[in-house]
Structures are given as C-alpha cells and as structure tokens.
Design a protein around this motif. Structure first.
Motif, short mmCIF file in Angstrom:
data_model
loop_
_atom_site.label_atom_id
_atom_site.label_comp_id
_atom_site.label_asym_id
_atom_site.label_seq_id
_atom_site.Cartn_x
_atom_site.Cartn_y
_atom_site.Cartn_z
N PRO A 55 -10.08 8.00 -42.43
CA PRO A 55 -8.77 7.99 -41.70
C PRO A 55 -8.94 8.43 -40.29
CG PRO A 55 -8.76 8.98 -43.63
CD PRO A 55 -9.98 8.62 -43.45
N ALA A 56 -10.03 9.16 -39.86
CA ALA A 56 -10.24 9.52 -38.45
C ALA A 56 -10.69 8.30 -37.56
CB ALA A 56 -11.15 10.68 -38.40
N LEU A 57 -11.67 7.34 -38.27
CA LEU A 57 -12.07 6.23 -37.53
C LEU A 57 -10.77 5.13 -37.43
CD1 LEU A 57 -15.50 5.57 -39.27
CD2 LEU A 57 -15.12 6.28 -36.82
N ALA A 58 -10.12 5.06 -38.58
CA ALA A 58 -8.71 4.20 -38.24
C ALA A 58 -7.86 4.61 -37.20
CB ALA A 58 -8.45 4.12 -39.60
N PHE A 59 -7.60 5.86 -37.21
CA PHE A 59 -6.80 6.33 -36.19
C PHE A 59 -7.41 6.05 -34.79
CE2 PHE A 59 -5.87 9.91 -33.23
CZ PHE A 59 -4.14 9.88 -33.25
N ALA A 60 -8.83 6.30 -34.75
CA ALA A 60 -9.24 5.80 -33.13
C ALA A 60 -9.26 4.60 -32.90
CB ALA A 60 -10.88 6.67 -33.23
N ALA A 61 -9.37 3.57 -33.79
CA ALA A 61 -9.37 2.13 -33.67
C ALA A 61 -7.73 1.67 -33.43
CB ALA A 61 -9.78 1.45 -34.89
N LEU A 62 -6.79 2.35 -34.00
CA LEU A 62 -5.58 2.10 -33.81
C LEU A 62 -5.25 2.54 -32.29
CD1 LEU A 62 -3.77 2.65 -37.16
CD2 LEU A 62 -4.40 0.38 -35.97
N LEU A 63 -5.63 3.84 -32.10
CA LEU A 63 -5.41 4.49 -30.71
C LEU A 63 -6.11 3.26 -29.41
CD1 LEU A 63 -4.11 6.82 -29.27
CD2 LEU A 63 -6.43 7.86 -29.20
N MET A 64 -7.16 2.95 -29.67
CA MET A 64 -7.48 1.92 -28.85
C MET A 64 -6.82 0.73 -28.75
SD MET A 64 -11.90 2.88 -29.30
CE MET A 64 -12.42 1.44 -28.71
N LEU A 65 -6.42 0.05 -29.88
CA LEU A 65 -5.80 -1.06 -29.66
C LEU A 65 -4.20 -0.77 -29.11
CD1 LEU A 65 -5.94 -2.27 -33.29
CD2 LEU A 65 -6.76 -3.43 -31.30
N ILE A 66 -3.72 0.44 -29.07
CA ILE A 66 -2.35 0.71 -28.35
C ILE A 66 -2.79 0.92 -26.94
CG2 ILE A 66 -0.66 2.65 -28.06
CD1 ILE A 66 -0.81 3.15 -31.04
N ALA A 67 -3.93 1.54 -26.58
CA ALA A 67 -4.17 1.70 -25.22
C ALA A 67 -4.53 0.34 -24.55
CB ALA A 67 -5.40 2.77 -25.09
N GLY A 68 -5.05 -0.32 -25.01
CA GLY A 68 -5.57 -1.77 -24.40
C GLY A 68 -6.82 -1.55 -23.51
N PRO A 69 -7.47 -2.73 -23.22
CA PRO A 69 -8.63 -2.37 -22.41
C PRO A 69 -8.73 -2.07 -21.20
CG PRO A 69 -8.27 -4.72 -23.10
CD PRO A 69 -7.13 -3.98 -23.80
N GLY A 70 -7.93 -2.28 -20.52
CA GLY A 70 -7.63 -2.05 -19.23
C GLY A 70 -7.16 -0.45 -19.02
N GLN A 71 -6.51 0.01 -19.85
CA GLN A 71 -6.11 1.60 -19.77
C GLN A 71 -7.18 2.41 -20.08
OE1 GLN A 71 -2.66 2.07 -21.94
NE2 GLN A 71 -1.24 0.53 -20.51
N ALA A 72 -8.25 2.04 -21.05
CA ALA A 72 -9.22 2.86 -21.40
C ALA A 72 -10.35 3.19 -20.35
CB ALA A 72 -9.78 2.20 -22.60
N HIS A 73 -10.58 2.03 -19.56
CA HIS A 73 -11.49 2.07 -18.65
C HIS A 73 -10.75 2.90 -17.40
CE1 HIS A 73 -14.46 -0.44 -20.02
NE2 HIS A 73 -13.73 -1.35 -20.30
N ALA A 74 -9.68 2.95 -17.26
CA ALA A 74 -8.88 3.69 -15.98
C ALA A 74 -8.99 5.06 -16.47
CB ALA A 74 -7.40 3.22 -15.62
N ALA A 75 -8.98 5.35 -17.58
CA ALA A 75 -8.65 6.94 -17.88
C ALA A 75 -10.03 7.51 -17.83
CB ALA A 75 -8.04 6.83 -19.40
N ALA A 76 -11.11 6.71 -18.26
CA ALA A 76 -12.46 7.41 -18.09
C ALA A 76 -12.89 7.98 -16.64
CB ALA A 76 -13.49 6.46 -18.66
N GLY A 77 -13.19 8.97 -16.47
CA GLY A 77 -13.32 9.69 -15.04
C GLY A 77 -15.07 9.63 -15.09
N ASP A 78 -15.64 9.71 -16.25
CA ASP A 78 -17.33 9.83 -16.08
C ASP A 78 -17.85 8.43 -16.16
OD1 ASP A 78 -19.84 10.37 -16.02
OD2 ASP A 78 -19.86 11.11 -18.20
N PRO A 79 -18.57 7.75 -15.31
CA PRO A 79 -19.00 6.35 -15.63
C PRO A 79 -19.66 6.18 -17.11
CG PRO A 79 -19.70 7.29 -13.57
CD PRO A 79 -19.24 8.25 -13.95
N ALA A 80 -20.59 7.30 -17.35
CA ALA A 80 -21.20 6.89 -18.74
C ALA A 80 -20.11 6.73 -19.90
CB ALA A 80 -22.01 8.07 -19.05
N LEU A 81 -19.05 7.56 -19.78
CA LEU A 81 -18.04 7.42 -20.83
C LEU A 81 -17.32 6.37 -20.56
CD1 LEU A 81 -16.69 9.22 -23.01
CD2 LEU A 81 -15.16 9.94 -21.21
#
Length: 69
Positions: free
Chosen positions: A30-56
């Motif tokens: 369930p934790a992995l499913a929640f993380a996957a759904l959260l990433m789907l909601i955020a979308g690819p562009g928003q996940a990169h903008a939210a990351a402050g650390d380049p490695a992250l």
C-alpha cells in the motif's frame, strides 16, 4: 517433607481478543501504491520543479521514466 511446587499455566488470550500479525508486504505494497498514485497526480513537470537537490531530481526523473517508459 518437600514443599509443594506451583506449575505455571500458559497465558492464553481472552476469547474476545484477536491477535493480528501482518507480513512485511502488507505494509509495503500500500505504501508503494500510494507513492505511485501521488506521482501520477503530481505529473512529470511538477516533480522536477519541487526537487531542490539535483541528485533527488535525477532520482525522481529515473523513477518516473520507469513508470512512463
């Protein structure tokens, strides 16, 4: 004259109580499913903008490529 010994009886759970033991995957899936759904909601562009650390950001990008490739 020997002293009387008292034997201990094993403690048993009351009849109305239930013991619940979950396997490790019952929490992990369930934790992995929640993380996957959260990433789907955020979308690819928003996940990169939210990351402050380049490695992250690279790590999130690789994970998202895994899901959308």
């Amino acid at each position: 004259m020997p002293a009387p010994t008292h034997t201990r009886t094993p403690r048993t759970a009351p009849k109305d109580a239930a013991e619940v033991r979950l396997p490790w995957w019952a929490v992990a899936l369930p934790a992995l499913a929640f993380a996957a759904l959260l990433m789907l909601i955020a979308g690819p562009g928003q996940a990169h903008a939210a990351a402050g650390d380049p490695a992250l950001g690279r790590l999130l990008g690789m994970i998202m490529e895994l899901f959308w490739a």
